[in-house]
Design a protein around this motif. Sequence first.
Motif, PDB file in Angstrom:
ATOM      1  N   THR A  55       0.826  -1.211   0.000  1.00 49.72           N
ATOM      2  CA  THR A  55       0.000   0.000   0.000  1.00 49.72           C
ATOM      3  C   THR A  55       0.856   1.255   0.000  1.00 49.72           C
ATOM      4  OG1 THR A  55      -1.772  -1.148   1.166  1.00 49.72           O
ATOM      5  CG2 THR A  55      -1.803   1.256   1.234  1.00 49.72           C
ATOM      6  N   CYS A  56       1.792   1.352   0.915  1.00 52.41           N
ATOM      7  CA  CYS A  56       2.650   2.538   0.998  1.00 52.41           C
ATOM      8  C   CYS A  56       3.726   2.506  -0.089  1.00 52.41           C
ATOM      9  CB  CYS A  56       3.290   2.642   2.378  1.00 52.41           C
ATOM     10  SG  CYS A  56       4.386   4.057   2.529  1.00 52.41           S
ATOM     11  N   GLY A  57       4.446   1.396  -0.151  1.00 50.52           N
ATOM     12  CA  GLY A  57       5.518   1.261  -1.132  1.00 50.52           C
ATOM     13  C   GLY A  57       6.877   1.721  -0.649  1.00 50.52           C
ATOM     14  N   CYS A  58       6.977   2.124   0.610  1.00 52.44           N
ATOM     15  CA  CYS A  58       8.286   2.564   1.123  1.00 52.44           C
ATOM     16  C   CYS A  58       9.258   1.389   1.230  1.00 52.44           C
ATOM     17  CB  CYS A  58       8.133   3.275   2.458  1.00 52.44           C
ATOM     18  SG  CYS A  58       7.440   2.276   3.787  1.00 52.44           S
ATOM     19  N   LEU A  59       8.710   0.186   1.291  1.00 49.57           N
ATOM     20  CA  LEU A  59       9.512  -1.021   1.426  1.00 49.57           C
ATOM     21  C   LEU A  59       9.214  -1.946   0.244  1.00 49.57           C
ATOM     22  CD1 LEU A  59      11.368  -1.692   3.867  1.00 49.57           C
ATOM     23  CD2 LEU A  59       9.507  -3.065   4.780  1.00 49.57           C
TER      24      LEU A  59
ATOM     25  N   ASN B 166       5.438   7.131   8.681  1.00 55.12           N
ATOM     26  CA  ASN B 166       4.096   6.606   8.970  1.00 55.12           C
ATOM     27  C   ASN B 166       4.133   5.098   9.232  1.00 55.12           C
ATOM     28  OD1 ASN B 166       1.169   6.832   9.140  1.00 55.12           O
ATOM     29  ND2 ASN B 166       1.172   5.650   7.230  1.00 55.12           N
ATOM     30  N   CYS B 167       4.851   4.363   8.390  1.00 52.17           N
ATOM     31  CA  CYS B 167       4.940   2.911   8.571  1.00 52.17           C
ATOM     32  C   CYS B 167       5.723   2.560   9.839  1.00 52.17           C
ATOM     33  CB  CYS B 167       5.554   2.253   7.337  1.00 52.17           C
ATOM     34  SG  CYS B 167       4.461   2.303   5.896  1.00 52.17           S
ATOM     35  N   VAL B 168       6.724   3.381  10.175  1.00 51.87           N
ATOM     36  CA  VAL B 168       7.447   3.178  11.438  1.00 51.87           C
ATOM     37  C   VAL B 168       6.474   3.290  12.600  1.00 51.87           C
ATOM     38  CG1 VAL B 168       9.114   4.240  13.032  1.00 51.87           C
ATOM     39  CG2 VAL B 168       9.739   3.884  10.649  1.00 51.87           C
TER      40      VAL B 168
HETATM   41 ZN    ZN Z   1       5.611   3.547   4.373  1.00 50.46          ZN
END
Ligand code: ZN
Length: 131
Positions: A47-51, A84-86
């Motif tokens: 969803t986020c894509g940071c990872l 945010n994910c953190v």
């Molecule tokens: Zn993220």
Amino acid sequence: MSNKGCQQLQSTASEYLVRHRSILDVMSKFQDSSAHINRSIVKAVTTCGCLEIDASKQSIPDNITLSEISNYVQTHLKGTLCPNCVEVLENELGAALFYLAGICNLLGLNMDSIISKENERLETLGVYSLM
Ligand SMILES: [Zn+2]
């Protein structure tokens, strides 16, 4: 986690685990929190894509020592968690620790002591303890 942090969490868990007092409730809540941790990691990717997860078979040469393995084994992770994910993952990990503290309380176990013993075991046996 500091010793004070463990003791404080166990004390808080004892205070707040009123509704989920049964070992069955606390065990299932702990398992549920573990699933939430996994789901948060999945959402960071999908969803986020940071990872990103880029996985393939681990390729480890035959003639290396155990201490050299870490040079060849991949994490399969690319990128870093966004703020945010953190935050989401810290909340989910915190919930898991809370229910773990609840399990320790119900069974009369001390988290500080468990962590100390595990550290001593790892320091004594090193990587061989994880095989
Ligand atoms: Zn993220």
